[in-house]
Design an enzyme around this catalytic site. Structure first.
Site, PDB file in Angstrom:
ATOM      1  N   ARG A 155      -6.595 -55.543   3.262  1.00  0.00           N
ATOM      2  CA  ARG A 155      -6.561 -56.996   3.341  1.00  0.00           C
ATOM      3  C   ARG A 155      -5.782 -57.403   4.584  1.00  0.00           C
ATOM      4  O   ARG A 155      -5.219 -56.554   5.276  1.00  0.00           O
ATOM      5  CB  ARG A 155      -5.951 -57.601   2.083  1.00  0.00           C
ATOM      6  N   ALA A 165      -6.334 -60.588   7.632  1.00  0.00           N
ATOM      7  CA  ALA A 165      -7.490 -60.930   8.461  1.00  0.00           C
ATOM      8  C   ALA A 165      -7.772 -59.895   9.558  1.00  0.00           C
ATOM      9  O   ALA A 165      -8.891 -59.386   9.659  1.00  0.00           O
ATOM     10  CB  ALA A 165      -7.292 -62.329   9.052  1.00  0.00           C
ATOM     11  N   ASP A 169      -5.900 -66.811   8.831  1.00  0.00           N
ATOM     12  CA  ASP A 169      -7.182 -66.134   8.590  1.00  0.00           C
ATOM     13  C   ASP A 169      -8.277 -66.692   9.479  1.00  0.00           C
ATOM     14  O   ASP A 169      -9.269 -66.027   9.754  1.00  0.00           O
ATOM     15  CB  ASP A 169      -7.564 -66.226   7.122  1.00  0.00           C
TER      16      ASP A 169
END
Lengths: 342, 342
Positions: free
Chosen positions: A51, A53, A224
């Site tokens: 995980r 971005a 993100d």
């Protein structure tokens, strides 16, 4: 970055598979896992075994190269990977960087490696530029995990913190626990502990209180996706910290590589916000007194839950953007200036 | 209020002891417990077996009456109870109401009962006055638990919601889970489910997002102490919701009986904020798949945590105060007007 004293990355190309630290097992256990197919890589992203971005972009890039090496359908592989998570634009940045080297499998793997290395270099440069924000004993509030587990080796928001720590500035970090998945409590606290950086975990609810009490000098988070106008999507709860920082005159800085900036998205309203499963809110995972990883339910059976994974902080609340090309205003002009140098 | 269809209170005088629902067991189990001494009552308050500002006041009142019936040292009993929790002023309101009837044990018990009944009446009146804020299908965001578990029978913030539900207005409630102790996820969701009120639990981090998206019509919380100028201390995280409500032009209303208003505290800076144990942040309690209540650790071993139990929302962010004497501005003048009628 060091794990138990050894240099480690969050993911790497390992022979003919993608190796990665399974972030779901942390901080209880350091576990390496392998994605040996596009489907396994897609699931690792969906399930948040990997995980953050920038890391998602790197893994997706390697996965597309993996598809090429296996002689798979590259369009199908691209589409499968692109469907995993909707908010972080890095997913497409990584995929597109590797696709542009198609159809040669070796060329695509080289492109995936180059993208990975460029992200590492970007993260380190973010740290170097971010030193301009640091000073001795600085008290930083961060949210979620934007450290080396999210971006190879250095991280984004935590890169300047690590640089400052190594420079002897003794930074202190308030770590918002980051419900529902507790990436702050689980991952950021663990990273900081491994690096010996002083920190304290707080409930997300307490962030504004410490800002109000004057105990925070700088709020520093990742992103993100940053839209062309400087609006930024980041982990749910970021927006509320930006509001509180503004109310108390504390700088709110977003640290992100250029791979996170999406000039094709005009503003925050155009950023798709992932809605994740309710069970991330209704249940919590942790270790019991015997060290066994367990999942417990905290809500009554039958109570519904909603779980938006991200929120959008308007550019007006962002003091500045910290990138590998320096610090700019979170505005259309500031962002355009980053790309003029291309 | 109804529990599994039966009328129930959060605490009551039971022969020669204080009976109460042990709120630590909810929502997994409905458990009645008894405090048979001042020390047991003090521990029930400290350990949050009973909680919620008004309920703390009622239990403390009964406990002082209990001391009198046992022929105990009333000054020592008062001091012990007054030391349990520092923020909610209702603790002292309840203690003082009962002490003023000393030294007759029967008179003190009568005073404790009268204080209890007055709180119930105040909560119901808050609900009645609060109907002015309700409309069909209203979407309310609340925080922590300010329902009947916190205030006998009706609650404060939830009293208008219950009245609205019974009037057929079909309110909908966003329940902030309220880390670290999850009173929203555990208690408010349970209360609402028992009453058949539509609701969804959200991570605290998501509150500002739903306000930003225009999905919330009213933010309604309780308070632990309202200062003379309208500044209000309430569960940690309340302040951040007030900031977000202001940013989006949504009314932020505090519902509290007069027993929560402390005219001797000039402003929010003078309200003592309880700092509770780190383990409330580092650990989470819930039920596993076998229905067994378990406590799991979510942070790495050795990571510190800080845990302020409350924060202060400045009066300027409070749209209005909802009390048993009606709705007033959260200002020195508004508050003074409530007491002029005495």
């Amino acid at each position: 970055m060091r794990v138990q004293g050894r240099d480690t990355r969050a993911c790497w190309w390992d022979g003919d598979a993608i190796a990665f630290l399974d972030q779901r097992a942390l901080p209880a256990r350091v576990e390496v896992a392998w994605a040996r197919s596009v489907e396994e890589a897609a699931r690792a992203i969906e399930d948040m075994a990997v995980r953050g971005a920038p890391l998602i972009g790197v893994v997706a890039g390697y996965a597309l190269a993996l598809a090429a090496r296996r002689g798979g359908d590259l369009t199908a592989a691209y589409d499968r990977l692109a469907r995993t998570r909707p908010t972080a634009i890095n997913l497409w940045t990584g995929l597109n960087a590797v696709r542009s080297a198609a159809p040669g499998a070796d060329d695509m793997l080289a492109a995936a490696r180059a993208f990975d290395d460029a992200e590492v270099a970007a993260a380190e440069a973010i740290g170097t530029h971010g030193m301009a924000l640091m000073r001795p004993g600085i008290r930083v509030l961060t949210h979620c995990n934007a450290g080396w587990l999210a971006v190879q080796d250095w991280g984004t928001a935590l890169a300047p913190v690590y640089k400052a720590a190594r420079a002897g500035l003794a930074p202190f970090v308030f770590v918002g626990e980051t419900r529902p998945r507790l990436q702050g409590a689980r991952l950021t606290a663990w990273e900081l502990a491994q690096e010996g950086v002083a920190h304290t975990v707080i409930a997300d609810n307490a962030a504004a209180h410490f800002l109000q009490r004057g105990e925070v000098d700088l709020v520093l988070t990742g992103a993100d996706r940053v839209a062309a106008n400087g609006d930024a999507a980041n982990k749910i709860g970021t927006y509320t910290r930006a509001l509180a920082a503004k109310a108390h005159g504390v700088p709110f800085v977003i640290a992100a590589p250029l791979s996170t900036i999406d000039r094709a998205t005009p503003d925050g309203a155009a950023i798709p916000i992932e809605e994740r499963g309710a069970e991330e809110v209704t249940h919590v995972e942790g270790v019991d007194e015997q060290g066994v990883l367990r999942r417990v339910r905290v809500t009554p059976e039958g109570s519904a839950a909603r779980n938006p994974g991200f929120d959008v902080t308007p550019a007006a609340l962002v003091t500045s953007l910290l990138t590998e090309r320096g610090i700019v205003r979170a505005s259309r002009e500031g962002i355009a200036s980053l790309f003029e140098r291309d």
